[in-house]
Design a protein around this motif. Structure first.
Motif, PDB file in Angstrom:
ATOM      1  N   THR A 105       0.878  -1.220  -0.009  1.00 39.88           N
ATOM      2  CA  THR A 105      -0.042  -0.096   0.091  1.00 39.88           C
ATOM      3  C   THR A 105       0.888   1.228   0.020  1.00 39.88           C
ATOM      4  OG1 THR A 105      -1.597  -1.225   1.320  1.00 39.88           O
ATOM      5  CG2 THR A 105      -1.896   1.262   1.234  1.00 39.88           C
ATOM      6  N   GLY A 106       0.594   2.087  -1.019  1.00 37.59           N
ATOM      7  CA  GLY A 106       1.042   3.433  -0.773  1.00 37.59           C
ATOM      8  C   GLY A 106       2.526   3.433  -1.865  1.00 37.59           C
ATOM      9  N   SER A 107       2.874   2.069  -2.353  1.00 39.61           N
ATOM     10  CA  SER A 107       3.924   2.113  -3.381  1.00 39.61           C
ATOM     11  C   SER A 107       3.401   2.668  -4.877  1.00 39.61           C
ATOM     12  CB  SER A 107       4.305   0.665  -3.566  1.00 39.61           C
ATOM     13  OG  SER A 107       3.405  -0.136  -4.254  1.00 39.61           O
ATOM     14  N   VAL A 108       4.638   2.874  -5.621  1.00 38.77           N
ATOM     15  CA  VAL A 108       4.308   3.471  -6.835  1.00 38.77           C
ATOM     16  C   VAL A 108       3.487   2.329  -7.800  1.00 38.77           C
ATOM     17  CG1 VAL A 108       5.428   4.179  -9.011  1.00 38.77           C
ATOM     18  CG2 VAL A 108       6.273   4.941  -6.886  1.00 38.77           C
ATOM     19  N   GLY A 109       3.985   1.209  -7.645  1.00 39.14           N
ATOM     20  CA  GLY A 109       3.331  -0.061  -8.290  1.00 39.14           C
ATOM     21  C   GLY A 109       1.699  -0.223  -8.005  1.00 39.14           C
ATOM     22  N   ALA A 110       1.475   0.098  -6.549  1.00 40.00           N
ATOM     23  CA  ALA A 110      -0.017  -0.245  -6.319  1.00 40.00           C
ATOM     24  C   ALA A 110      -0.615   1.016  -6.998  1.00 40.00           C
ATOM     25  CB  ALA A 110      -0.250  -0.087  -4.803  1.00 40.00           C
ATOM     26  N   VAL A 111      -0.275   2.099  -6.750  1.00 40.56           N
ATOM     27  CA  VAL A 111      -1.091   3.203  -7.390  1.00 40.56           C
ATOM     28  C   VAL A 111      -1.049   3.645  -8.905  1.00 40.56           C
ATOM     29  CG1 VAL A 111      -0.835   5.876  -7.710  1.00 40.56           C
ATOM     30  CG2 VAL A 111      -0.271   4.840  -5.429  1.00 40.56           C
ATOM     31  N   ALA A 112      -0.004   3.077  -9.470  1.00 46.41           N
ATOM     32  CA  ALA A 112      -0.067   2.842 -11.058  1.00 46.41           C
ATOM     33  C   ALA A 112      -1.056   1.954 -11.554  1.00 46.41           C
ATOM     34  CB  ALA A 112       1.477   2.680 -11.572  1.00 46.41           C
ATOM     35  N   LEU A 113      -1.183   0.786 -10.760  1.00 46.96           N
ATOM     36  CA  LEU A 113      -1.910  -0.225 -11.282  1.00 46.96           C
ATOM     37  C   LEU A 113      -3.318   0.008 -11.217  1.00 46.96           C
ATOM     38  CD1 LEU A 113       0.343  -3.435 -10.519  1.00 46.96           C
ATOM     39  CD2 LEU A 113      -0.260  -2.337 -12.535  1.00 46.96           C
ATOM     40  N   ALA A 114      -3.805   0.820 -10.132  1.00 50.47           N
ATOM     41  CA  ALA A 114      -5.242   1.258  -9.935  1.00 50.47           C
ATOM     42  C   ALA A 114      -5.722   2.415 -10.800  1.00 50.47           C
ATOM     43  CB  ALA A 114      -5.315   1.803  -8.473  1.00 50.47           C
ATOM     44  N   LEU A 115      -4.904   3.031 -11.613  1.00 48.13           N
ATOM     45  CA  LEU A 115      -5.149   4.182 -12.166  1.00 48.13           C
ATOM     46  C   LEU A 115      -6.035   3.853 -13.546  1.00 48.13           C
ATOM     47  CD1 LEU A 115      -2.282   6.681 -12.220  1.00 48.13           C
ATOM     48  CD2 LEU A 115      -4.691   7.200 -11.496  1.00 48.13           C
ATOM     49  N   PRO A 116      -5.740   2.631 -14.093  1.00 48.22           N
ATOM     50  CA  PRO A 116      -6.494   2.287 -15.440  1.00 48.22           C
ATOM     51  C   PRO A 116      -7.881   1.709 -15.064  1.00 48.22           C
ATOM     52  CG  PRO A 116      -4.218   1.251 -15.576  1.00 48.22           C
ATOM     53  CD  PRO A 116      -4.612   1.770 -14.146  1.00 48.22           C
ATOM     54  N   TRP A 117      -8.293   1.441 -13.921  1.00 46.33           N
ATOM     55  CA  TRP A 117      -9.610   1.294 -13.639  1.00 46.33           C
ATOM     56  C   TRP A 117     -10.409   2.468 -13.197  1.00 46.33           C
ATOM     57  CZ3 TRP A 117     -12.537  -2.419 -14.221  1.00 46.33           C
ATOM     58  CH2 TRP A 117     -13.805  -2.520 -13.841  1.00 46.33           C
ATOM     59  N   VAL A 118      -9.948   3.604 -12.912  1.00 43.57           N
ATOM     60  CA  VAL A 118     -10.404   4.807 -12.667  1.00 43.57           C
ATOM     61  C   VAL A 118     -10.763   5.458 -14.167  1.00 43.57           C
ATOM     62  CG1 VAL A 118      -9.998   7.376 -11.840  1.00 43.57           C
ATOM     63  CG2 VAL A 118      -9.117   5.588 -10.668  1.00 43.57           C
ATOM     64  N   ALA A 119      -9.905   5.115 -15.031  1.00 45.20           N
ATOM     65  CA  ALA A 119     -10.002   5.641 -16.486  1.00 45.20           C
ATOM     66  C   ALA A 119     -11.327   4.926 -16.972  1.00 45.20           C
ATOM     67  CB  ALA A 119      -8.952   5.455 -17.425  1.00 45.20           C
ATOM     68  N   VAL A 120     -11.379   3.570 -16.935  1.00 49.70           N
ATOM     69  CA  VAL A 120     -12.481   2.746 -17.460  1.00 49.70           C
ATOM     70  C   VAL A 120     -13.894   3.404 -16.749  1.00 49.70           C
ATOM     71  CG1 VAL A 120     -13.374   0.415 -17.386  1.00 49.70           C
ATOM     72  CG2 VAL A 120     -11.273   0.727 -18.098  1.00 49.70           C
ATOM     73  N   THR A 121     -13.884   3.455 -15.489  1.00 51.78           N
ATOM     74  CA  THR A 121     -15.160   3.661 -14.980  1.00 51.78           C
ATOM     75  C   THR A 121     -15.432   5.188 -15.162  1.00 51.78           C
ATOM     76  OG1 THR A 121     -14.037   4.432 -12.768  1.00 51.78           O
ATOM     77  CG2 THR A 121     -14.771   2.460 -13.013  1.00 51.78           C
ATOM     78  N   ALA A 122     -14.475   6.156 -15.712  1.00 51.43           N
ATOM     79  CA  ALA A 122     -14.725   7.389 -16.184  1.00 51.43           C
ATOM     80  C   ALA A 122     -15.550   7.299 -17.595  1.00 51.43           C
ATOM     81  CB  ALA A 122     -13.679   8.068 -16.490  1.00 51.43           C
ATOM     82  N   CYS A 123     -15.165   6.280 -18.353  1.00 56.07           N
ATOM     83  CA  CYS A 123     -15.822   5.985 -19.670  1.00 56.07           C
ATOM     84  C   CYS A 123     -17.353   5.441 -19.329  1.00 56.07           C
ATOM     85  CB  CYS A 123     -15.151   4.926 -20.467  1.00 56.07           C
ATOM     86  SG  CYS A 123     -13.526   5.433 -21.129  1.00 56.07           S
ATOM     87  N   VAL A 124     -17.421   4.560 -18.062  1.00 58.40           N
ATOM     88  CA  VAL A 124     -18.736   4.238 -17.839  1.00 58.40           C
ATOM     89  C   VAL A 124     -19.607   5.377 -17.283  1.00 58.40           C
ATOM     90  CG1 VAL A 124     -20.076   2.759 -16.084  1.00 58.40           C
ATOM     91  CG2 VAL A 124     -18.080   1.760 -17.000  1.00 58.40           C
TER      92      VAL A 124
END
Length: 339
Positions: A105-124
């Motif tokens: 939690t809080g690592s660059v990897g955790a944050v970067a991998l969560a961002l695409p889901w934000v983008a997909v739900t923005a399309c929704v």
């Protein structure tokens, strides 16, 4: 090019299909099956916590299944670009979201991998606006589905905050449970409510004037509004939270009874059994939610703990309510009047 040849050319690109397909198979169905297989592998691997598995089930299975139910084509049969982006982007973004739990939690990897889901739900959410803006705030069943699509990014942002280690003044588990809440209660519940509402409304989407019609209209509206009020209460006021949870719980119970009394008799046996199972299950989960909401008010006894809510409330909501009801409406989706 002749008219027939032109039509064949367009059809071959699947732009006139009501759902994006591959070889005649709906992509949302393919995504759902793929997600279910992957989720089963995650359960067998035992690498995620219980809450993380519920998040994984939501992003891998619940959302693609729900997108198939929520699909609203143009009258020409075409699908909007933002919907296609959400459908095609969902599997890789969901996989990355789940993979984010394998990083600290809080690592660059955790944050970067969560961002695409934000983008997909923005399309929704943009798809929800595509449905809402030309039509306005009526009819109510369609507005409930619009709300579903607009609520989804709330869960995605909560996932991003959770993986980034940002919890504000809350315990980290509360942020993660917010992810679950807005992918189930914020997505599946109003979607099922709006879709069921289509079966008990007239050609203009108006609920009947009888008791059941008025009850379904009122509860659908309360569910939509209280999803936001509960979040406000959790953030700012325990009293608002308790009141909002109480109204929400009663509304969902009344809605479930309306499903049993009005919607189940209107569908075939298979869908009727699935919807009846979902209605009974959600009454049980709402009783737990009311007990937990009461426990959150200062000075009251703790009737239900967070751990109990995770296991009981989460399991029944996912497997007893969301999946059976969404599957019922996937088997046959009542026609939309939205666009």
């Amino acid at each position: 090019m002749t008219t027939v040849e032109g039509q064949r050319s367009v059809d071959s690109l699947h732009f006139t299909d009501t759902h994006p397909t591959i070889r005649g198979f709906r992509i949302t169905d393919a995504n759902t099956v793929f997600g279910a297989v992957l989720w089963s592998m995650l359960v067998a691997a035992d690498i995620l916590s219980t809450v993380e598995l519920f998040v994984a089930l939501a992003v891998l299975v619940i959302l693609p299944l729900g997108l198939g139910v929520a699909m609203t084509p143009r009258r020409s049969g075409g699908t909007p670009l933002v919907y296609r982006l959400a459908v095609f982007g969902q599997p890789p973004a969901a996989i990355l979201a789940v993979a984010s739990f394998t990083f600290p939690t809080g690592s660059v990897g955790a944050v970067a991998l969560a961002l695409p889901w934000v983008a997909v739900t923005a399309c929704v959410a943009l798809f929800g606006l595509w449905r809402l803006l030309p039509r306005g705030f009526t009819p109510l069943p369609e507005l409930a589905i619009d709300a579903v699509l607009l609520y989804v990014p709330v869960g995605a942002v909560a996932l991003f905050l959770s993986r980034a280690g940002i919890s504000f003044h809350f315990k980290p588990i509360i942020i993660l449970l917010t992810v679950v809440h807005y992918h189930y209660a914020g997505f599946a519940l109003p979607l099922i409510g709006g879709t069921a509402g289509r079966l008990v409304t007239d050609d203009r989407g108006r609920f009947g004037s009888d008791f059941v019609g008025r009850a379904m209209a009122a509860t659908t509206l309360i569910i939509m509004v209280n999803l936001a009020l509960i979040a406000v209460g959790i953030t700012f006021s325990p009293l608002v939270e308790v009141v909002a949870v109480a109204f929400f719980t009663v509304a969902v119970v009344v809605f479930a009874l309306s499903i049993l009394g009005s919607v189940v008799p209107r569908v075939d046996r298979v869908r009727g059994v699935l919807l009846a199972l979902a209605a009974v299950a959600v009454v049980w989960t709402m009783a737990l939610a009311l007990a937990y909401g009461y426990s959150a008010y200062p000075g009251t006894p703790q009737l239900v703990t967070i751990d109990e809510m995770i296991v009981r409330h989460g399991s029944v909501n996912a497997f007893g309510f969301a999946l059976p009801a969404l599957l019922a409406f996937r088997l046959e989706t009542p026609e939309s009047t939205a666009v």
